[in-house]
Scaffold this active site. Structure first.
Site, mmCIF file in Angstrom:
data_model
loop_
_atom_site.group_PDB
_atom_site.id
_atom_site.type_symbol
_atom_site.label_atom_id
_atom_site.label_comp_id
_atom_site.label_asym_id
_atom_site.label_seq_id
_atom_site.Cartn_x
_atom_site.Cartn_y
_atom_site.Cartn_z
ATOM 1 N N GLY A 44 0.731 -1.234 -0.154
ATOM 2 C CA GLY A 44 0.254 0.327 0.215
ATOM 3 C C GLY A 44 1.037 1.229 -0.009
ATOM 4 C CD GLU A 45 -2.179 5.425 -1.605
ATOM 5 O OE1 GLU A 45 -2.047 6.267 -0.306
ATOM 6 O OE2 GLU A 45 -2.706 5.550 -2.471
ATOM 7 C CB ALA A 46 3.651 5.904 2.357
ATOM 8 C CG ASP A 48 -3.053 2.649 3.113
ATOM 9 O OD1 ASP A 48 -3.419 2.580 3.551
ATOM 10 O OD2 ASP A 48 -2.424 2.059 2.110
ATOM 11 N NE ARG A 49 4.290 0.661 1.787
ATOM 12 C CZ ARG A 49 5.302 -0.035 0.985
ATOM 13 N NH1 ARG A 49 6.533 -0.040 0.800
ATOM 14 N NH2 ARG A 49 5.064 -0.344 -0.227
#
Length: 75
Positions: A44-46, A48-49
């Protein structure tokens, strides 16, 4: 575990309960993180991380309350 679990209130509660299954007591930060990320793939995107790492940091602090003063210090 799928990253999309974190996108609504119910799924966030599920994620909070899921991380309680991990016991990081006495683990170094790097060892605990390795244990955690072995269980799923972080995709996922930053943002999400960042959510995943927040759950990890909160659980690590719960298990090792004297190692860091706040979740923000772990992330």
């Amino acid at each position: 575990m799928n990253i999309y679990l974190f996108r609504n209130d119910f799924n966030q509660l599920v994620a909070e309960e899921y991380v309680k299954l991990f016991n990081f007591q006495g683990d170094t930060l790097d060892r605990a993180l390795r244990k955690f990320v072995k269980q799923f793939t972080i995709i996922g995107e930053a943002q999400d991380r960042e959510r995943v790492l927040h759950f990890f940091a909160a659980r690590y602090l719960d298990c090792n309350p004297t190692t860091f003063t706040s979740v923000g210090k772990i992330k």
